[in-house]
Design an enzyme around this catalytic site. Structure first.
Site, mmCIF file in Angstrom:
data_model
loop_
_atom_site.group_PDB
_atom_site.id
_atom_site.type_symbol
_atom_site.label_atom_id
_atom_site.label_comp_id
_atom_site.label_asym_id
_atom_site.label_seq_id
_atom_site.Cartn_x
_atom_site.Cartn_y
_atom_site.Cartn_z
ATOM 1 N N LYS A 119 13.457 -12.445 -0.424
ATOM 2 C CA LYS A 119 13.069 -13.528 0.560
ATOM 3 C C LYS A 119 13.909 -14.887 0.743
ATOM 4 O O LYS A 119 14.377 -15.339 -0.219
ATOM 5 C CB LYS A 119 11.683 -13.579 0.083
ATOM 6 C CG LYS A 119 10.675 -12.353 -0.172
ATOM 7 C CD LYS A 119 10.707 -11.778 1.182
ATOM 8 C CE LYS A 119 9.873 -10.189 0.675
ATOM 9 N NZ LYS A 119 9.823 -9.154 1.607
ATOM 10 N N PRO A 138 0.902 -1.234 0.039
ATOM 11 C CA PRO A 138 -0.139 0.174 0.034
ATOM 12 C C PRO A 138 0.675 1.340 -0.110
ATOM 13 O O PRO A 138 0.366 2.347 0.159
ATOM 14 C CB PRO A 138 -0.818 -0.215 1.225
ATOM 15 C CG PRO A 138 0.207 -0.755 2.464
ATOM 16 C CD PRO A 138 0.898 -1.708 1.419
ATOM 17 N N GLY A 139 2.138 1.032 0.018
ATOM 18 C CA GLY A 139 3.130 2.387 -0.270
ATOM 19 C C GLY A 139 3.888 2.796 1.027
ATOM 20 O O GLY A 139 4.531 3.647 1.101
#
EC number: 2.1.1.186
Length: 366
Positions: A306, A222-223
């Site tokens: 990751k 979402p930023g």
């Protein structure tokens, strides 16, 4: 003093041990690592008596991925008398370090050490005063002298030693103390802020994280990472199928491009930064990052890889070697650094900076 203590994230002791054994061996400094699961630290014991000092002088700390901090130590001090813990510690440090520039009384970053940490903070003040009187510390803090470390592993049990201020982490326990901004869209914002602190010298921020730069955030929703770029007054292309936080869109600095970060190709030729925190296999992310760097689509990048469940050090090393090989093949000179940050979990953060290209490329790199 033939032992080097390396602080790390609890649960990553094996990776830290594998890395220091590998990189010390490359410099012909041989020894073995003592590992205790979830202890939050590793002890690398060198076979030669002076090799601990040689290791922390000659191996760049910035080349380590899984260590947050390191320092050379002597034998473990045990059963410190509660009525006078200071005298044995000062005795161990005498003749080892003179006129140290700073004292850090530390513990490993574990839940069990939290009570001990409170003691360390209180204990620092009287210990500092006595060390100054004994000549172990300078009368004032200075970054030009070695850092004196007292590392408690249990009540009344500690290692004493030192690190070099030009080849260590400047942060207490190797952890930058950052505050989560209330208006940030997600806690992941702290990863990028910490990466800036770890990878970019403070005196270069105004030049390399400058107002008006263009940046791309791949997998932005979402930023959290876009927030850090906006805070530095950059113009940002945020690439993600998911929506961006309205507060970021309201700044007028963000262009949301609703597409796949792996398929996006920039149209501008003056992008300074590309950042990326996508949940994807590390090899796939590494290939994408190499493509951006080889094509000169950005000047600097910070991205996360990751980690798998097993052979994490080997996996990271393989991906970094792949990126280096791609850059070498295309005649591109670059600096590569990687670190498992405090705010990282099962991942490492990588920073790559293009310096110049041996073949014609971007004008600002010739």
């Amino acid at each position: 003093m033939n032992k080097v203590v390396l602080l790390c994230r609890p649960g990553f002791e094996k990776e830290c041990a594998a890395e220091i054994t590998d990189k010390a061996g490359q410099r012909e400094i041989f020894g073995f690592a003592r590992v205790k699961e979830n202890a939050g630290y590793v002890i690398y014991e060198c076979y030669q008596p002076d090799d601990g000092d040689k290791l922390i002088r000659e191996l760049p700390f910035s080349s380590l991925i899984f260590a947050r901090q390191w320092f050379v130590v002597g034998e473990l001090l045990q059963h410190l008398p509660p009525e006078d813990r200071i005298t044995p510690i000062v005795g161990m440090l005498q003749g080892v370090v003179e006129k140290g520039g700073e004292l850090r009384v530390e513990v490993a970053d574990t839940n069990e050490s939290k009570e001990l940490l409170k003691f360390c903070r209180k204990f620092t003040v009287p210990l500092r005063a006595v060390l100054r009187d004994a000549g172990g510390l300078a009368n004032y803090e200075t970054p030009k002298r070695p850092v004196v470390h007292v590392f408690f592993i249990a009540p009344g049990c500690c290692y004493t030693g030192y690190s070099y201020s030009n080849n260590n982490s400047p942060f207490y326990m190797g952890i930058p103390r950052l505050k989560f901004p209330a208006d940030a869209p997600s806690r992941s914002t702290l990863k990028l802020e910490e990466a800036f602190h770890v990878f970019i010298p403070a005196d270069e921020w105004d030049e390399r994280l400058a107002n008006g730069m263009w940046a791309v955030d791949l997998g932005a929703c979402p930023g959290g990472w876009t927030y850090q770029l906006v805070k530095r007054n950059m113009w940002v292309y945020s690439v993600d199928n998911g929506p961006m936080a309205q507060s970021l869109m309201d700044t007028g600095q963000v262009t949301w491009l609703r597409e796949d970060g792996f398929k996006f190709r920039p149209t501008r030729s003056n992008i300074s930064w590309m950042v990326c925190d996508m949940v994807e296999k590390p090899a796939k992310v590494a290939a994408l990052m190499a493509q951006w760097l080889v094509n000169g689509w950005c000047r600097e990048t910070i991205f996360n890889l990751k980690l798998p469940m097993k052979k994490r050090y080997e996996e990271v090393s393989h991906n970094l070697a792949y990126i280096q090989a791609q850059l070498d093949e295309h005649g591109i000179n670059a600096q590569i650094q990687a670190r498992q940050l405090y705010h990282d979990r099962e991942e490492v953060t990588v920073h790559v900076r293009r310096i110049w290209a041996a073949v014609g490329g971007r004008r600002d790199e010739r």
